[in-house]
Enzyme design. Structure first.
Site, mmCIF file in Angstrom:
data_model
loop_
_atom_site.group_PDB
_atom_site.id
_atom_site.type_symbol
_atom_site.label_atom_id
_atom_site.label_comp_id
_atom_site.label_asym_id
_atom_site.label_seq_id
_atom_site.Cartn_x
_atom_site.Cartn_y
_atom_site.Cartn_z
ATOM 1 N N ASN A 82 0.915 -1.396 -0.102
ATOM 2 C CA ASN A 82 0.009 -0.087 0.146
ATOM 3 C C ASN A 82 0.834 1.189 -0.051
ATOM 4 O OD1 ASN A 82 -2.090 -1.457 0.084
ATOM 5 N ND2 ASN A 82 -2.655 -1.255 2.220
ATOM 6 N N ARG A 412 -11.134 -4.727 -13.799
ATOM 7 C CA ARG A 412 -10.043 -5.643 -13.407
ATOM 8 C C ARG A 412 -10.685 -7.140 -13.661
ATOM 9 N NH1 ARG A 412 -6.487 -2.301 -11.044
ATOM 10 N NH2 ARG A 412 -7.307 -0.518 -9.954
ATOM 11 N N ARG A 442 -5.847 1.386 -12.944
ATOM 12 C CA ARG A 442 -4.367 1.428 -12.606
ATOM 13 C C ARG A 442 -3.742 0.124 -12.283
ATOM 14 N NH1 ARG A 442 -4.742 5.444 -8.306
ATOM 15 N NH2 ARG A 442 -4.715 7.033 -10.048
ATOM 16 N N HIS A 472 -16.025 2.428 -14.587
ATOM 17 C CA HIS A 472 -15.986 1.730 -13.284
ATOM 18 C C HIS A 472 -17.052 0.667 -12.976
ATOM 19 C CE1 HIS A 472 -15.184 1.161 -8.805
ATOM 20 N NE2 HIS A 472 -14.037 0.733 -9.195
ATOM 21 N N TYR A 505 -12.392 -10.282 -1.143
ATOM 22 C CA TYR A 505 -13.098 -9.002 -1.010
ATOM 23 C C TYR A 505 -14.403 -9.091 -0.461
ATOM 24 C CZ TYR A 505 -9.158 -6.485 -3.720
ATOM 25 O OH TYR A 505 -7.855 -6.018 -3.916
ATOM 26 N N ARG A 601 -14.146 2.249 5.239
ATOM 27 C CA ARG A 601 -12.836 1.162 5.161
ATOM 28 C C ARG A 601 -11.729 2.298 5.237
ATOM 29 N NH1 ARG A 601 -9.538 -0.400 1.359
ATOM 30 N NH2 ARG A 601 -10.946 -0.520 -0.236
#
Length: 727
Positions: A82, A412, A442, A472, A505, A601
C-alpha cells in the site's frame, strides 16, 4: 523498541458497543458553543493523511495475536504494498503540483508542501515501526515454528558452501555490475527494483579507480531462496538474495577490495500522464506510456540503515531527492517479495482456516440458471457466497442457442479469467459479444490490453469506454429469446469480475431479470457503446449523471424528515469519503438531527463528533480477514426503507469522473437481509476502529460482559461452508 505513531494511542482504547437504533440522534449542543461554518477547513481531514491512517490500521493487524502468524506477516507486507502505491501515485501527485507551481489547498486547508512534510514525518515513524515489528516480533515467532530467515552472521560453514555454489551458478551469471566513471554514467534504474551501491578500493585492469559501482538485481531472481533441509536443518529455512550478494560482492569485482555493499530501492512516479482526449488510438498510446512508467520521476529512496551518509547523500543527489525523502530500513528494502512464503503448505496452522463459499440452494441444483433468475432476484455476498453463479450465468449464455447477445464491462479481471474465457466462447459460438474494457484501470493496464486483444481475436466487439471518464461500473447484460420475445438478464455488482478478488473482498452481486432494471442496464450500455443524450432511467442511478444528485437528494430527504420531527437515519458503507459536497450534506443532516452511521474502510475526510456539526455522525472502519469492498446505502425514508448497492464510493472521481452504477435492493426479504448484514458492521467490537474528531482511530474492544463480535466471522459462519484441514 516499537514506536507508537503520534496519531494513534499506545494501547487500543475500548469503545462502548453501539446499539443500532434508528431514532437516537444526539441532542443539539448548547447555543453558547461556537459552531464553525461548513466551509471551515477545521471540519475536513486531508485526503492523503487519512489514507495513511488506513495503512497504519493495516499495520496494526500484524500485532494482533488473534490472527494466524503468517496472516499477521501478510498484513505487514500489505502495509508495504500500500505504501508503495501511495508514493507512486499520491505523493507523486503532490510533488507534481509543487514542481509545476500549481499548489492548491483542498477543503482541509493544507497546501501540498505542508501535506508532504506531514506525510514524511508520519511515514518515517511508521516504517521504523514496521521493521521493528518484523525483526522483534514476527521473525522470532516464525522461528519458533521452524520458519527462519538466516542472516549472514548465523551461516554455518555448510550453509556458506551452499550459498557460494548457488551464487556462482544461479546469480552471478545474470547480474551485471556497473562501474561508475565518465564512460559509465549512473544507470537508469527501474521503479521499485532492488539495487546495491558498492564502494570499492583499488585499480581495475584498465586503470580505473572511480571507487563506486551499482549492482541492479534482475527481477527474475527470487528475493528469498529456500535452503535445502540437509543444509539448513529441519523446517523452512530461507536466505535473502541481498545477503547472498553482500556476501559475494568481491566475486563480482575481481582484484578489487569491496569496502561496503548496501542495498537500496527507488520509488518513482507511476501515474500515467496519458490524456485520453488528446490521442487518436488509446490502446497504442497506452502501450507506450506503460514502458515510460517504469522510469518516472523519483519520489522515495529506501536504503539499508548501515549505508554511510556520504553514499546515501550521493544517491539522493543522483535522484534529485531531499533528505526527507530518504528512508533507512533495518532489513530487506523490498518486503513485498516476501509474499511468496505466506502460503506455506507445510504450515496450514499458521494460516486462516479454509472455507468453501456457499452456493444458494436455488442455484445449487439448477440445470437452467435463466429459469431461476426469471422467477426472482438472486443476491450474493462474496466471498461468503460463491462467485461461481456469476461465471455460470455467462457460461450458460455462451452455449445457450436462445441467447442472442452478451454485453459486459471489465475493469479488473485477473489472469486466466473464467469470465473472459466465457466471453470468448460466446463470441466463437456466434453470439453478439460486446466488451467495454477500461484500459486505464491502474496497474492493470497491460493485462487489460492483452484481454482486449484476445476478445477481438475471438470476434467480440471491444470498446475502451468513454473519453475522459473511466468505466468503473460492474454490469453484464444477456439478451435471450423466449417465446418469441427478447428477454433481458443482468448482473450488477459492487466489485470486479475477478474470481481471485471474489475470495478476498466483500462484495455484492445481484442477478436479475427485472424489466425496468435490465432495461436501464441496456440503456447504459447503449450510452457507452454508441453516442447520444443522457437516457432517462427508471431505477438505476448512474454516474456521472444522476448518481451524485440522487445521493444528495436522499440525504436531503432524511434531513427534511428530521426537521419535521420524524425519525431519520442513514447507514452508508463504502471504501472512501472525500467528496466535499457529500460531506457538507451529511453535516447539514447531522445538524438537523439525522442519525448517521458511516462504515468507511479507507479514506474519510469528514470529522465526526464535532458539537453543532457532526455530533450525530459516527464513522467506523472494519479491518479484518477480508478487504471490505461493498458499497451499501441505507435510508430510513420515513419508514419506507430504501437500500442501494453501488460500484461507486462517495469520492469526486467516482461521482463526477467515472461511469458508475447504483441500483436498488427490492423485495422485503432481500431488503431485510441486507439491512441485517449492514447492521452487523455497527456492532463489531473486534475489528472495528472508530474515527475521533481529531482524526485518530481508536480500536473497539469488548467491554464489561460483552461477547466478542466480528461481523466477518458471523457472515462466514452464516453464509459459507467451513472446510477444516483442506486447502
Amino acid at each position: 523498541m516499537l514506536q507508537t505513531p503520534p496519531d494513534l494511542p499506545p494501547v487500543a482504547e475500548p469503545v462502548a458497543e453501539q446499539v443500532v437504533e434508528a431514532v437516537a440522534p444526539v441532542p443539539a449542543p448548547s447555543p453558547t458553543i461556537a459552531v464553525p461554518g461548513l466551509d471551515d477547513s477545521s471540519l475536513y481531514i486531508h485526503r492523503e493523511l487519512s489514507q495513511l491512517q488506513f495503512n497504519i490500521r493495516v499495520l496494526e493487524q500484524a500485532l494482533d495475536e488473534n490472527y494466524p502468524l503468517l496472516e499477521r506477516l501478510k498484513f505487514l507486507l500489505i502495509f508495504s504494498s500500500n505504501l508503495d502505491e501511495f508514493f507512486e501515485i499520491r505523493v507523486a501527485g503532490l510533488k507534481k503540483q509543487i514542481n509545476f507551481a500549481r499548489e492548491q489547498a483542498g477543503a482541509d486547508g493544507l497546501q501540498p508542501h505542508q501535506a508532504l512534510a506531514r506525510i514524511s514525518e508520519l511515514v518515517h515513524i511508521e516504517v521504523e515501526r514496521q521493521y521493528a515489528i518484523l525483526n522483534d516480533v514476527l521473525l522470532p515467532e516464525l522461528e519458533k515454528h521452524q520458519i527462519r530467515f538466516i542472516r549472514r552472521r548465523y551461516w554455518t560453514p555448510k550453509l556458506k558452501t551452499w550459498v557460494r555454489r548457488y551464487f556462482r551458478d544461479e546469480i552471478a551469471p545474470i547480474i551485471t555490475p556497473i562501474g561508475l566513471d565518465p564512460t559509465h554514467p549512473f544507470p537508469l534504474l527501474v521503479n521499485k527494483s532492488l539495487n546495491f551501491i558498492v564502494e570499492l578500493e583499488g585499480v581495475d585492469a584498465f586503470g580505473r579507480d572511480s571507487g563506486l559501482a551499482i549492482i541492479p538485481a534482475p527481477r527474475l531472481l527470487p528475493r528469498v531462496i529456500r535452503v535445502p533441509e540437509e543444509v539448513g536443518g529441519p523446517g523452512a529455512n530461507y536466505v535473502f538474495l541481498s545477503s547472498m550478494i553482500h556476501a559475494h560482492a568481491d566475486d563480482l569485482f575481481q582484484g578489487m577490495k569491496v569496502k561496503g555493499c548496501y542495498q537500496f530501492r527507488l520509488t518513482r512516479n507511476a501515474d500515467l500522464a496519458l490524456d485520453s482526449e488528446e490521442v487518436d488510438d488509446l490502446a497504442r498510446a497506452l502501450r507506450g506510456e506503460l514502458f515510460s512508467r517504469r522510469y518516472g520521476d523519483a519520489v522515495r529512496l529506501e536504503v539499508a540503515d548501515t549505508c554511510p551518509k556520504h553514499l546515501s547523500d550521493y544517491l539522493l543527489k543522483q535522484f534529485s531527492l531531499s533528505e526527507s525523502e530518504l528512508y533507512q530500513v533495518n532489513g530487506p528494502v523490498n518486503l513485498t517479495r516476501l509474499f511468496s512464503i505466506t502460503g506455506l503448505d507445510s504450515h496450514p496452522e499458521l494460516q486462516y482456516t479454509p472455507f468453501t463459499p456457499a452456493i444458494p440452494k436455488l442455484l445449487a441444483n439448477a440445470d437452467n440458471i435463466f429459469s431461476v433468475i426469471s422467477k426472482q432476484d438472486i443476491l450474493l455476498m462474496h466471498p461468503f457466497e460463491s462467485f461461481t453463479p456469476v461465471v455460470d450465468l455467462l457460461r450458460q449464455a455462451a452455449k445457450d442457442p436462445h441467447v442472442l447477445a452478451v454485453r459486459q464491462t471489465l475493469y479488473r479481471s485477473g489472469a486466466n479469467s473464467e469470465i473472459v474465457d466465457a466471453l470468448v466462447d460466446a463470441a466463437r459460438n456466434g453470439k453478439e459479444v460486446t466488451a467495454v474494457i477500461e484500459l486505464r484501470a491502474r496497474f492493470d493496464e497491460e493485462s487489460n490490453l492483452q484481454m482486449a486483444s484476445r476478445l477481438q481475436a475471438a470476434g467480440a466487439v471491444v470498446i475502451y469506454g468513454v473519453v475522459g471518464f473511466k468505466t468503473h461500473a460492474k454490469m453484464m447484460l444477456i439478451l435471450r429469446r423466449e417465446q418469441g420475445e427478447i428477454v433481458r438478464y443482468a448482473h450488477l455488482g459492487t466489485g470486479n469480475y475477478h474470481a481471485g478478488n471474489a475470495r478476498l473482498y466483500t462484495d455484492y452481486s445481484l442477478l436479475t431479470s427485472d424489466d425496468a432494471l435490465t432495461e436501464d442496464v441496456g440503456k447504459l450500455f447503449s450510452q457507452l457503446i454508441g453516442m447520444g443524450k443522457t437516457l432517462r432511467m427508471k431505477k438505476l442511478l448512474h454516474a456521472p449523471f444522476t448518481l451524485k444528485k440522487g445521493m444528495l437528494d436522499m440525504i436531503a430527504r432524511e434531513t427534511q424528515f428530521a426537521l419535521e420531527g420524524k425519525p431519520a437515519h442513514i447507514i452508508a458503507k463504502f471504501n472512501s469519503l472525500t467528496d466535499a459536497k457529500v460531506i457538507k450534506a451529511l453535516y447539514k443532516a447531522s445538524q438537523s438531527g439525522v442519525k448517521i452511521d458511516l462504515v468507511v474502510r479507507g479514506m474519510c475526510c469528514l470529522r465526526p463528533g464535532i458539537p453543532g456539526v457532526s455530533h450525530n455522525i459516527q464513522v467506523r472502519s472494519i479491518i479484518g480477514r477480508f478487504l471490505e469492498h461493498t458499497r451499501v446505502f441505507y435510508f430510513l425514508n420515513g419508514g419506507e426503507e430504501q437500500i442501494y448497492l453501488s460500484s461507486a464510493d462517495w469520492m469526486e472521481r467516482n461521482l463526477d469522473k467515472r461511469v458508475e452504477t447504483c441500483f436498488p435492493v427490492e423485495g422485503k426479504k432481500l431488503l431485510l437481509r441486507v439491512k441485517k448484514e449492514l447492521e452487523g458492521y455497527l456492532t463489531d467490537n473486534t475489528h472495528a476502529w472508530t474515527l475521533q474528531p481529531d482524526g485518530r482511530y481508536v480500536r473497539s474492544t469488548p467491554t464489561g460482559n460483552q461477547n466478542p463480535r466480528s461481523v466477518q466471522a458471523t457472515l462466514l459462519e452464516r453464509l459459507s461452508n467451513p472446510v477444516l484441514n483442506v486447502r
